[in-house]
Design an enzyme around this catalytic site. Structure first.
Site, short mmCIF file in Angstrom:
data_model
loop_
_atom_site.label_atom_id
_atom_site.label_comp_id
_atom_site.label_asym_id
_atom_site.label_seq_id
_atom_site.Cartn_x
_atom_site.Cartn_y
_atom_site.Cartn_z
N ASP A 218 -2.89 -11.93 5.03
CA ASP A 218 -4.15 -11.51 4.44
C ASP A 218 -5.03 -11.91 5.75
O ASP A 218 -5.13 -13.09 5.97
CB ASP A 218 -4.48 -12.01 3.25
CG ASP A 218 -5.97 -11.28 2.69
OD1 ASP A 218 -6.53 -10.79 3.66
OD2 ASP A 218 -6.40 -11.86 1.74
N GLY A 219 -5.93 -11.14 6.33
CA GLY A 219 -6.81 -11.45 7.41
C GLY A 219 -7.64 -12.54 7.09
O GLY A 219 -8.18 -13.16 7.52
N HIS B 197 -8.92 3.73 19.42
CA HIS B 197 -8.21 2.43 19.76
C HIS B 197 -8.79 1.88 21.23
O HIS B 197 -8.77 0.81 21.38
CB HIS B 197 -6.61 2.65 19.91
CG HIS B 197 -5.92 2.89 18.56
ND1 HIS B 197 -4.85 3.57 18.49
CD2 HIS B 197 -6.18 2.01 17.53
CE1 HIS B 197 -4.68 3.38 17.05
NE2 HIS B 197 -5.32 2.64 16.55
N GLN C 150 0.90 -1.23 0.03
CA GLN C 150 0.15 -0.05 0.09
C GLN C 150 1.01 1.19 0.17
O GLN C 150 2.15 1.05 0.38
CB GLN C 150 -1.01 -0.01 1.30
CG GLN C 150 -1.64 -1.23 1.34
CD GLN C 150 -2.16 -1.54 2.71
OE1 GLN C 150 -3.22 -1.30 3.05
NE2 GLN C 150 -1.28 -1.91 3.62
N ASP D 51 -11.09 1.29 4.91
CA ASP D 51 -12.28 1.25 4.50
C ASP D 51 -12.40 0.16 3.55
O ASP D 51 -11.55 -0.27 2.80
CB ASP D 51 -12.34 2.82 3.67
CG ASP D 51 -12.41 3.95 4.73
OD1 ASP D 51 -13.24 4.17 5.60
OD2 ASP D 51 -11.44 4.90 4.44
N PRO E 262 -8.40 -3.60 -1.69
CA PRO E 262 -8.32 -5.06 -0.77
C PRO E 262 -8.96 -4.93 0.42
O PRO E 262 -9.52 -6.13 0.84
CB PRO E 262 -6.57 -4.83 -0.69
CG PRO E 262 -6.35 -3.88 -1.66
CD PRO E 262 -7.33 -3.04 -1.86
N GLU F 264 -1.62 -8.93 10.18
CA GLU F 264 -1.52 -7.65 9.11
C GLU F 264 -0.88 -8.04 7.82
O GLU F 264 0.05 -8.73 7.95
CB GLU F 264 -0.32 -6.71 9.95
CG GLU F 264 -0.04 -5.40 9.00
CD GLU F 264 -1.09 -4.50 8.64
OE1 GLU F 264 -1.21 -4.44 7.38
OE2 GLU F 264 -2.07 -4.21 9.48
N ASP G 222 -9.88 -4.64 12.54
CA ASP G 222 -9.41 -3.34 12.56
C ASP G 222 -8.94 -2.83 11.09
O ASP G 222 -8.19 -2.73 10.50
CB ASP G 222 -8.17 -3.06 13.43
CG ASP G 222 -7.69 -1.58 13.51
OD1 ASP G 222 -8.47 -0.62 12.70
OD2 ASP G 222 -6.76 -1.31 14.02
#
Length: 287
Positions: free
Chosen positions: A141-142, A66, A35, A162, A166, A109, A159
């Site tokens: 990848d979650g 948080h 990213q 938007d 991805p 992450e 978490d």
């Protein structure tokens, strides 16, 4: 690439006719990896991280997001031992989760560059969380992680950025079904659910998707100044309807036992956050 000489403008809400701009007082660093990441300083919000041009974290107000993304679920549950964070490479949710006596925290992450950049340039957000022996960092990848894992968890915090590009994979029926599979009975999944004022139609569909998967779905609100356009919604999905209505006295007793100093979350704020104004309640109501 941000226009370091002047302003960084977030265009994610262009369809709603709304933009947010922050003045860049000092460019710090950019990283082009999975990213496009950028860090800069702003006079009101402090150090700011953007991801693909969208504001993700500021040191000025990160505590709001948080604290609410972690403590609402953890204090409602009251006895979580194993927690999963999907996303959250800045380490802020991890920092707050690790203030509780959890046995393990798995943070998944997709982009290692997020973790490295935040630890190097904005270390106050994670505050050493990545060095805690209870934390296991997984670079993956979650969506793939919850598809494949055999582990189960008391709390899942999604978490996610938007729901565009991805990040959209972390808002689907398939993804939530896999999250439910690895969520223990009586557990809670929390996720960020966008800005109800700017994305009301999307929120209505999001609520319907969650209700197709989880037995009980409700929403609570927080106000994060850098996430402009009104309050932010957070989904609270579980198999136990009682968890969204834990009495304030019980929350106070749990908080007192940990003696945690907060800047936003309190037992009273926790309870009040589930009180939705009518324009939001209508958008998330069961159809």
């Amino acid at each position: 690439m941000p226009d370091w000489a002047n302003w960084v403008t977030e265009t994610v809400n262009d369809e709603a006719g709304f933009r947010t701009s922050l003045r860049v007082d000092k460019p710090v660093r950019t990283v082009d990896g999975e990213q496009a990441l950028a860090v800069f300083d702003n006079p009101s919000f402090g150090r700011v991280l953007t991801l693909d041009g969208t504001i993700q974290v500021t040191t000025g107000d990160e505590f709001v997001y948080h604290e609410m993304m972690s403590h609402v679920a953890l204090f409602a549950h009251g006895g979580a031992r194993d927690v999963l964070i999907l996303g959250g490479g800045d380490g802020g949710v991890a920092r707050e989760v690790l203030r509780h006596p959890v046995a393990s925290l798995t943070l998944v992450e997709i982009d290692r560059a997020v973790v490295d950049l935040m630890v190097a340039e904005v270390p106050s957000v994670s505050a050493g969380a990545f060095d805690d022996p209870r934390l296991s960092l997984v670079i993956e990848d979650g969506a793939a992680f919850v598809r494949d894992t055999k582990a189960t968890y008391d709390i899942i915090v999604v978490d996610a950025p938007d729901p565009i590009g991805p990040g959209a994979a972390l808002f689907t029926d398939v993804f939530y079904t896999r999250c439910r599979r690895v969520l223990r009975p009586g557990g809670v999944m929390v996720c960020q659910s966008g800005m109800p004022f700017l994305a009301g139609d999307w929120l209505r569909g999001h609520a319907a998707t969650l209700r197709h998967v989880f037995d009980d779905v409700s929403f609570f609100l927080s106000t994060v100044p850098s996430y402009t356009g009104g309050p932010m919604a957070h989904a609270f999905a579980t198999s136990d309807p009682a968890l969204k209505a834990v009495k304030q006295q019980a929350l106070e007793e749990r908080a007192l036992s940990l003696d945690l100093a907060m800047r936003y979350w309190t037992p009273a704020v926790h309870r009040a956050a589930f009180a939705l104004p009518p324009y939001i309640a209508e958008r998330v109501a069961p159809s």
